[in-house]
Design a protein around this motif. Structure first.
Motif, PDB file in Angstrom:
ATOM      1  N   GLY A 159       0.812  -1.217   0.000  1.00 11.16           N
ATOM      2  CA  GLY A 159       0.000   0.000   0.000  1.00 11.16           C
ATOM      3  C   GLY A 159       0.838   1.255   0.000  1.00 11.16           C
ATOM      4  O   GLY A 159       0.311   2.347  -0.164  1.00 11.16           O
ATOM      5  N   CYS A 160       2.167   1.112   0.171  1.00  9.52           N
ATOM      6  CA  CYS A 160       2.915   2.361   0.257  1.00  9.52           C
ATOM      7  C   CYS A 160       3.023   3.031  -1.102  1.00  9.52           C
ATOM      8  O   CYS A 160       3.104   4.244  -1.180  1.00  9.52           O
ATOM      9  N   ASN A 161       2.884   2.267  -2.179  1.00  9.25           N
ATOM     10  CA  ASN A 161       2.788   2.896  -3.505  1.00  9.25           C
ATOM     11  C   ASN A 161       1.532   3.774  -3.603  1.00  9.25           C
ATOM     12  O   ASN A 161       1.523   4.806  -4.253  1.00  9.25           O
ATOM     13  N   THR A 162       0.474   3.355  -2.918  1.00 10.33           N
ATOM     14  CA  THR A 162      -0.780   4.131  -3.008  1.00 10.33           C
ATOM     15  C   THR A 162      -0.635   5.480  -2.323  1.00 10.33           C
ATOM     16  O   THR A 162      -1.327   6.426  -2.668  1.00 10.33           O
ATOM     17  N   ARG A 163       0.265   5.548  -1.359  1.00 11.48           N
ATOM     18  CA  ARG A 163       0.448   6.828  -0.668  1.00 11.48           C
ATOM     19  C   ARG A 163       1.079   7.855  -1.606  1.00 11.48           C
ATOM     20  O   ARG A 163       0.747   9.027  -1.564  1.00 11.48           O
ATOM     21  N   LEU A 164       1.995   7.389  -2.439  1.00 11.50           N
ATOM     22  CA  LEU A 164       2.574   8.306  -3.431  1.00 11.50           C
ATOM     23  C   LEU A 164       1.519   8.683  -4.471  1.00 11.50           C
ATOM     24  O   LEU A 164       1.355   9.849  -4.819  1.00 11.50           O
ATOM     25  N   MET A 165       0.791   7.683  -4.940  1.00 13.05           N
ATOM     26  CA  MET A 165      -0.203   7.966  -5.969  1.00 13.05           C
ATOM     27  C   MET A 165      -1.311   8.873  -5.431  1.00 13.05           C
ATOM     28  O   MET A 165      -1.872   9.675  -6.176  1.00 13.05           O
ATOM     29  N   ASP A 166      -1.584   8.742  -4.157  1.00 15.96           N
ATOM     30  CA  ASP A 166      -2.556   9.624  -3.515  1.00 15.96           C
ATOM     31  C   ASP A 166      -2.111  11.077  -3.652  1.00 15.96           C
ATOM     32  O   ASP A 166      -2.899  11.957  -3.992  1.00 15.96           O
ATOM     33  N   VAL A 167      -0.827  11.305  -3.366  1.00 13.09           N
ATOM     34  CA  VAL A 167      -0.295  12.668  -3.479  1.00 13.09           C
ATOM     35  C   VAL A 167      -0.355  13.143  -4.933  1.00 13.09           C
ATOM     36  O   VAL A 167      -0.677  14.285  -5.215  1.00 13.09           O
ATOM     37  N   LEU A 168      -0.087  12.227  -5.851  1.00 17.05           N
ATOM     38  CA  LEU A 168      -0.062  12.612  -7.263  1.00 17.05           C
ATOM     39  C   LEU A 168      -1.465  12.790  -7.845  1.00 17.05           C
ATOM     40  O   LEU A 168      -1.612  13.242  -8.976  1.00 17.05           O
ATOM     41  N   GLY A 169      -2.489  12.399  -7.096  1.00 15.84           N
ATOM     42  CA  GLY A 169      -3.838  12.657  -7.582  1.00 15.84           C
ATOM     43  C   GLY A 169      -4.751  11.448  -7.651  1.00 15.84           C
ATOM     44  O   GLY A 169      -5.917  11.563  -7.966  1.00 15.84           O
ATOM     45  N   GLY A 170      -4.223  10.279  -7.356  1.00 14.69           N
ATOM     46  CA  GLY A 170      -5.100   9.106  -7.325  1.00 14.69           C
ATOM     47  C   GLY A 170      -4.551   7.958  -8.152  1.00 14.69           C
ATOM     48  O   GLY A 170      -3.499   8.059  -8.774  1.00 14.69           O
ATOM     49  N   TYR A 171      -5.275   6.855  -8.146  1.00 16.77           N
ATOM     50  CA  TYR A 171      -4.836   5.637  -8.817  1.00 16.77           C
ATOM     51  C   TYR A 171      -6.029   4.706  -8.846  1.00 16.77           C
ATOM     52  O   TYR A 171      -7.021   4.931  -8.146  1.00 16.77           O
ATOM     53  N   THR A 172      -5.947   3.656  -9.623  1.00 11.98           N
ATOM     54  CA  THR A 172      -6.983   2.627  -9.548  1.00 11.98           C
ATOM     55  C   THR A 172      -6.503   1.569  -8.566  1.00 11.98           C
ATOM     56  O   THR A 172      -5.382   1.075  -8.657  1.00 11.98           O
ATOM     57  N   CYS A 173      -7.381   1.261  -7.636  1.00 11.63           N
ATOM     58  CA  CYS A 173      -7.005   0.404  -6.507  1.00 11.63           C
ATOM     59  C   CYS A 173      -7.462  -1.039  -6.760  1.00 11.63           C
ATOM     60  O   CYS A 173      -8.589  -1.266  -7.201  1.00 11.63           O
ATOM     61  N   GLN A 174      -6.595  -1.981  -6.515  1.00 18.56           N
ATOM     62  CA  GLN A 174      -7.053  -3.371  -6.512  1.00 18.56           C
ATOM     63  C   GLN A 174      -7.734  -3.617  -5.177  1.00 18.56           C
ATOM     64  O   GLN A 174      -7.101  -3.593  -4.130  1.00 18.56           O
ATOM     65  N   ALA A 175      -9.060  -3.790  -5.202  1.00 15.78           N
ATOM     66  CA  ALA A 175      -9.813  -3.944  -3.966  1.00 15.78           C
ATOM     67  C   ALA A 175      -9.630  -5.367  -3.447  1.00 15.78           C
ATOM     68  O   ALA A 175      -9.958  -6.330  -4.133  1.00 15.78           O
ATOM     69  N   ARG A 176      -9.113  -5.483  -2.251  1.00  9.70           N
ATOM     70  CA  ARG A 176      -8.821  -6.787  -1.674  1.00  9.70           C
ATOM     71  C   ARG A 176     -10.097  -7.526  -1.334  1.00  9.70           C
ATOM     72  O   ARG A 176     -10.953  -7.042  -0.630  1.00  9.70           O
ATOM     73  N   GLN A 177     -10.169  -8.731  -1.784  1.00 13.94           N
ATOM     74  CA  GLN A 177     -11.336  -9.579  -1.503  1.00 13.94           C
ATOM     75  C   GLN A 177     -11.479  -9.901  -0.035  1.00 13.94           C
ATOM     76  O   GLN A 177     -10.478  -9.973   0.667  1.00 13.94           O
ATOM     77  N   PRO A 178     -12.669 -10.229   0.399  1.00 10.32           N
ATOM     78  CA  PRO A 178     -12.795 -10.917   1.683  1.00 10.32           C
ATOM     79  C   PRO A 178     -12.472 -12.398   1.445  1.00 10.32           C
ATOM     80  O   PRO A 178     -13.288 -13.279   1.709  1.00 10.32           O
ATOM     81  N   ASP A 179     -11.302 -12.664   0.884  1.00 13.20           N
ATOM     82  CA  ASP A 179     -10.959 -14.003   0.390  1.00 13.20           C
ATOM     83  C   ASP A 179     -11.101 -15.089   1.446  1.00 13.20           C
ATOM     84  O   ASP A 179     -11.556 -16.178   1.177  1.00 13.20           O
ATOM     85  N   SER A 180     -10.716 -14.740   2.662  1.00 12.07           N
ATOM     86  CA  SER A 180     -10.731 -15.753   3.711  1.00 12.07           C
ATOM     87  C   SER A 180     -12.152 -16.140   4.079  1.00 12.07           C
ATOM     88  O   SER A 180     -12.373 -17.192   4.660  1.00 12.07           O
ATOM     89  N   TRP A 181     -13.093 -15.276   3.766  1.00 14.15           N
ATOM     90  CA  TRP A 181     -14.448 -15.414   4.308  1.00 14.15           C
ATOM     91  C   TRP A 181     -15.528 -15.282   3.263  1.00 14.15           C
ATOM     92  O   TRP A 181     -16.644 -14.872   3.586  1.00 14.15           O
ATOM     93  N   GLU A 182     -15.222 -15.574   2.002  1.00 16.28           N
ATOM     94  CA  GLU A 182     -16.186 -15.266   0.936  1.00 16.28           C
ATOM     95  C   GLU A 182     -17.603 -15.720   1.298  1.00 16.28           C
ATOM     96  O   GLU A 182     -18.550 -14.954   1.202  1.00 16.28           O
ATOM     97  N   GLY A 183     -17.755 -16.956   1.687  1.00 16.17           N
ATOM     98  CA  GLY A 183     -19.097 -17.490   1.960  1.00 16.17           C
ATOM     99  C   GLY A 183     -19.770 -16.818   3.148  1.00 16.17           C
ATOM    100  O   GLY A 183     -20.987 -16.635   3.160  1.00 16.17           O
TER     101      GLY A 183
END
Ligand SMILES: Nc1nc2c(c(=O)[nH]1)N[C@H]1C(S)=C(S)[C@@H](COP(=O)(O)OP(=O)(O)OC[C@H]3O[C@@H](n4cnc5c(=O)[nH]c(N)nc54)[C@H](O)[C@@H]3O)O[C@H]1N2
Ligand SMILES: Nc1nc2c(c(=O)[nH]1)N[C@H]1C(S)=C(S)[C@@H](COP(=O)(O)OP(=O)(O)OC[C@H]3O[C@@H](n4cnc5c(=O)[nH]c(N)nc54)[C@H](O)[C@@H]3O)O[C@H]1N2
Ligand SMILES: [Mo]
Length: 911
Positions: A159-183
């Protein structure tokens, strides 16, 4: 760096990440090298009176966790992970990727790499980021910055890349699944709430309740001898032995005789993968027809039971869900189903999970997820001895089934300073992790839609919002920046992801990572990252069952090669972009992201958010009450934000920071009155009106009112849970047409000898027969369990090398013939290192990374969860020597059987 002095340092050696450290141990350093790793004693520097360890008394016996941490074998292996010949030694560039000329996306995953300097690498990355933003706008930068892994706070990635991109104006985020708990997430939540994850959480003292009151525990898709290793050591194992001593019966329901079952089970009920819904429905049928459930509890605590009865008894579709009906589907003989149903109804039974097992991550997993809650409800869940208990993750979410009750409530979770799933702007543009290949390969002009932000940790209501890619007016993604390069090893449809990573629309793929493995081999630029043993940090240890600990983690050894922390990687790029000061300002909190943006160099200024967009994003965050490690998010007033504030500064109440650094750790004492906390769902049980659940009606919803309102016509997830045979997207039953060509259901458990994609290069573990099977070529193949009946029919023997295949591709494995897997199934753990012989759809992988051939489609039409278990495949013996002759280059990559592939397999040798 002055790290050559011999000494011992404290480290948490778990792999949850997300700020949640575990497995606290000591690293002994001699002559600048890691000499060994050993458990720590919590009372080394504190008295037992200070620590106040907890003790549970039950049935004339007692249990206390002891004062020495119970490290799993994986933690001792860390030394070999740090010094693995698989480490990325220095910055690397793919030989045939030229940012000024031909980019050759089609050879990603195939090409070699050449050494470049840090300076050159940072400049290339900065130039590419600037170019991509200039050409397409910020949404074209895709940040994949989440995932489990080493728990680091100060310099950590994810996520530390997102902090830079946040400053630069944004980014497209890979939204983390509730993978462990899908059901649980897409299903159970609609029945009993239990935000955020849908499992029974945020309650105390369930362990005490089960120990004192349960007659039996159903380990339903649960291996307490394996998966607690990743997070919390081995106390779960000790507890299981204690339960047996207390006379509590252990009943295991799973397709394989897993390691917990092998040593603790009184009974093993083998069930075909992802057919649990049929078994559950038949249990309900027995209870309904034999009057074996608590009708008065249902009257006062639940809604919609009549609808459920209508379906189970066959009035809806003419098919009563009898044990005989279920036997055909789930492989459990009807007499055993009846016996289980009757026993359960006559005793106090709780259900134990680590996170749920394969059926919680299969197609339609919301159905068994919901049905479990329906069954618990029919037996008055919350009554003494009748709860759902977690054998893992003690303490991550407040006091989830927590044993220790440290103050402040919720323990010491500091949060990963850099973890960024949804920081500010990421909320604007995001793609669910499960849909990334679809997004990249989406035909021009089309759009993808889905429901929910798809982030584990958001409340139920988040699922009702629809989202799209690409957002109107925003660019598609053209650059991929990841510090979690294990998508194809860990997610659904890995071969298709390999196709996507080679798509020409991805102009630049940047990976920062400690090891040369998995998707790293698709990068255009690789930046070397240090492991946590090479860094100084502050950690929390919250899930091991001992007292929560705060730990000052000193740097143990110098960085290997040219490795830097993730934060330093990002900073190096920020320097070249001329925004380092702004980035650091936001890290240190001396400057807000807005203030930083106001000072951006001209070239980026045009791409910052408008005021309205900022307000909208912030309102959205407040609405869903998300709590991540990101300080931006703690400002919301949702329940999880409150929880975070309550935890903040918890430690300084007890110990000044300087003292903490000097002593090295702090154990949070168990609260004196922890036993007064009500156990599990007892309050809801005793007073449902006074202690409602967080469902729309406050009750258990056999008929899910939220689902009915939002997706009235959804046949894969109707308001009342159903058995779903097939759908347009999924044909993964033995009885499907596909079952003729692919007659095995694949069990793909969490690996005992790894944590997902991590630790596949530990020599000490790989030399165990159970960990790898040595092929005739000396290569260590990932084991695949085959039942003797199936082995005989296919003439397979121990040590044979097979391909596991379906139309999505082939992965190799080494046969272990064993009755520990039921017939018609094969079992191969997930997460083995990718060693692609042929990449992409229809490809061939030597490493045994079976996620490459998992289904690509999500849980169901409106539930974008992952489907990585219980899918169809076939197996067939292969002639390894013939394959080697066919693919001489790929079969001759630099490989050390003790470690696996080594970095030089891909690095172009210097002249
Ligand atoms: N077949 C199958 N697939 C599954 C599952 C299953 O049961 N079966 N389970 C699913 C579940 S529940 C989960 S949680 C996911 C796990 O999926 P992930 O969370 O994506 O898996 P990890 O291997 O933990 O990924 C962590 C990655 O980050 C890297 N890493 C670790 N620490 C650091 C660091 O400090 N810096 C950098 N730069 N990199 C670091 C690791 O090397 C690794 O590549 O898998 C899912 N996939
Ligand atoms: N060593 C180690 N520990 C880990 C991890 C790891 O990778 N390695 N990963 C961590 C993470 S992120 C998570 S989410 C948890 C996962 O924890 P779990 O979800 O509990 O782990 P799984 O291995 O997926 O499944 C547990 C057991 O379920 C059974 N099972 C498999 N398929 C089915 C099925 O269809 N029906 C039924 N009834 N049973 C089935 C198998 O016996 C398996 O051993 O573990 C965590 N701990
Ligand atoms: Mo997980």
């Amino acid at each position: 760096m002055g790290t050559t002095k011999d000494r011992s340092v404290y480290k948490t050696l778990g792999w949850c990440g997300f700020g949640a450290g575990t497995n606290a141990g000591i690293v002994d350093v001699k002559e600048g090298k890691i000499a060994r790793i050993r458990p720590m004693r919590i009372d080394e520097k504190y008295s037992v009176d200070d620590i106040k360890p907890w003790t549970i008394h039950a049935r004339g016996s007692s249990f206390t966790p002891g004062l020495k941490t119970t490290l799993p074998p994986l933690a001792y292996g860390y030394k070999q992970r740090v010094y693995s010949p698989n480490r990325v030694p220095y910055p690397l560039k793919r030989v045939d990727w030229d940012p000024q000329g031909e980019r050759h996306p089609e050879t990603r995953g195939i090409s070699g790499y050449e050494r470049i300097s840090w300076d050159e690498a940072a400049q290339i990355c900065a130039d590419e980021i600037a170019r991509v933003i200039d050409t397409y706008g910020c949404s074209a930068v895709f940040c994949q910055g989440d995932g489990h892994g080493e728990t680091k706070i100060i310099g950590g990635g994810h996520g530390c890349n997102t902090r830079l991109m946040d400053v630069l104006g944004g980014y497209t985020c890979q939204a983390r699944q509730p993978d462990s708990w899908e059901g649980w997430y897409w299903g159970a939540k609609h029945v009993w709430g239990m935000d955020p994850v849908g499992k029974q959480t945020l309650q105390n003292n369930v362990l005490r309740d089960v120990s004192q009151n349960s007659d039996a525990v159903l380990f339903w898709g649960c291996d307490p001898e394996t998966t607690p290793w990743g997070w919390g050591g081995q106390i779960a194992s000790q507890i299981c032995y204690w339960w047996t001593d207390l006379g509590i019966k252990s009943i295991y329901v799973c397709p394989d005789l897993n390691y917990g079952a092998a040593v603790h089970a009184d009974t093993w009920i083998p069930v075909l993968p992802n057919t649990d819904a049929a078994l559950q429905l038949a249990i309900a049928y027995v209870w309904m027809t034999e009057g074996l459930y608590d009708r008065s509890y249902i009257d006062t605590h639940a809604v919609g039971f009549d609808w459920f009865e209508y379906y189970v008894l066959g009035r809806e579709d003419g098919v009563p869900k009898t044990p005989k009906w279920a036997e055909e589907k789930c492989g459990v003989p009807s007499r055993r189903i009846k016996a289980l149903a009757r026993y359960w109804a006559q005793h106090n039974v709780s259900i134990a999970h680590c996170n749920g097992g394969g059926y919680i991550r299969s197609c339609f997993s919301h159905e068994p997820g919901r049905l479990e809650v329906c069954l618990l409800a029919m037996q008055a869940v919350g009554a003494p001895g009748r709860n759902q208990i977690s054998m893992i993750e003690w303490g991550l979410y407040g006091q989830q089934n927590l044993l220790t009750c440290p103050r402040p409530a919720g323990g010491t979770y500091f949060g990963a300073a850099f973890t960024g799933h949804l920081p500010g702007t990421g909320l604007r543009w995001s793609i669910p992790q499960t849909m990334v290949p679809d997004a990249i390969l989406l035909p021009e002009g089309e759009e993808l839609t889905w429901y929910g932000h798809v982030i584990a940790g958001l409340p139920r209501i988040d699922q009702f919002g629809q989202h799209r890619y690409p957002e109107p007016g925003a660019s598609r993604i053209h650059m991929f920046w990841t510090d979690t390069p294990c998508w194809s090893t860990c997610w659904n449809g890995g071969n298709r992801m390999q196709d996507a990573l080679r798509d020409p629309s991805i102009e630049f793929m940047l990976v920062q990572h400690p090891w040369m493995e998995n998707d790293t081999l698709f990068a255009d630029i690789i930046l070397p990252v240090s492991t946590k043993l090479e860094q100084t940090d502050i950690a929390t240890c919250t899930m091991c069952g001992h007292n929560d600990l705060a730990i000052h983690e000193e740097q143990a050894v110098d960085p290997v090669g040219e490795a830097r922390t993730d934060a330093e990687c990002v900073l190096a790029i920020a320097e070249k972009l001329g925004v380092a000061e702004l980035l650091v300002g936001t890290w240190l909190g001396s400057m807000s992201v807005d203030e930083a943006r106001a000072q951006l160099p001209e070239q980026f200024a045009a791409h910052t958010l408008t005021d309205e967009e900022k307000v909208a994003a912030f309102e959205e965050l407040k609405r869903v009450g998300f709590m991540g490690g990101n300080p931006n998010l703690a400002k919301g007033d949702g329940p999880r934000s409150k929880q975070l504030s309550a935890m903040k500064g918890g430690m300084s109440q007890y110990l000044p920071f300087e003292k903490f650094v000097e002593v090295g750790y702090y154990p949070f004492p168990t609260a004196d009155d922890w036993e007064d906390d009500p156990a599990g769902l007892i309050q809801f049980h005793d007073d449902p009106e006074g202690h409602p659940l967080d469902t729309p009606t406050g009750k258990i919803e056999f008929y899910a009112t939220g689902i009915a309102e939002h997706w009235p016509g959804d046949e894969e997830r109707p308001p009342v849970p159903h058995w779903i045979e097939e759908s347009e997207a999924h044909h993964e039953r033995l009885t499907c047409d596909r079952g003729k060509d692919y007659p095995f259901l694949v069990v793909s458990n969490h690996p005992r000898w790894r944590v997902h994609a991590e630790h596949d290069d530990i020599a000490w573990l790989r030399e165990l027969n159970a960990c790898k099977v040595i092929g005739p070529d000396g290569y260590r193949y990932e084991p695949v369990w085959v039942n003797p009946v199936d082995a005989r029919a296919r003439n397979l023997h121990d040590g044979d090398i097979v391909r596991i295949f379906n139309e999505r591709g082939n992965v190799l494995g080494g046969v272990v013939v064993t009755e520990r897997i039921m017939p018609h199934c094969i079992s191969q753990d997930h997460g083995a290192r990718v060693d692609s012989i042929v990449t992409g759809t229809g490809g061939l992988d030597r490493g045994g990374a079976n996620n490459l051939i998992c289904p690509g489609a999500t849980t169901s039409k409106n539930a974008p969860g992952e489907v990585t278990n219980g899918f169809l495949a076939n197996i067939e013996k292969v002639d390894v020597q013939a394959l080697a002759a066919q693919y001489p280059e790929e079969f001759n990559r630099d490989y050390d059987p003790a470690v696996g592939l080594i970095a030089s397999a891909r690095i172009v040798k210097e002249a």
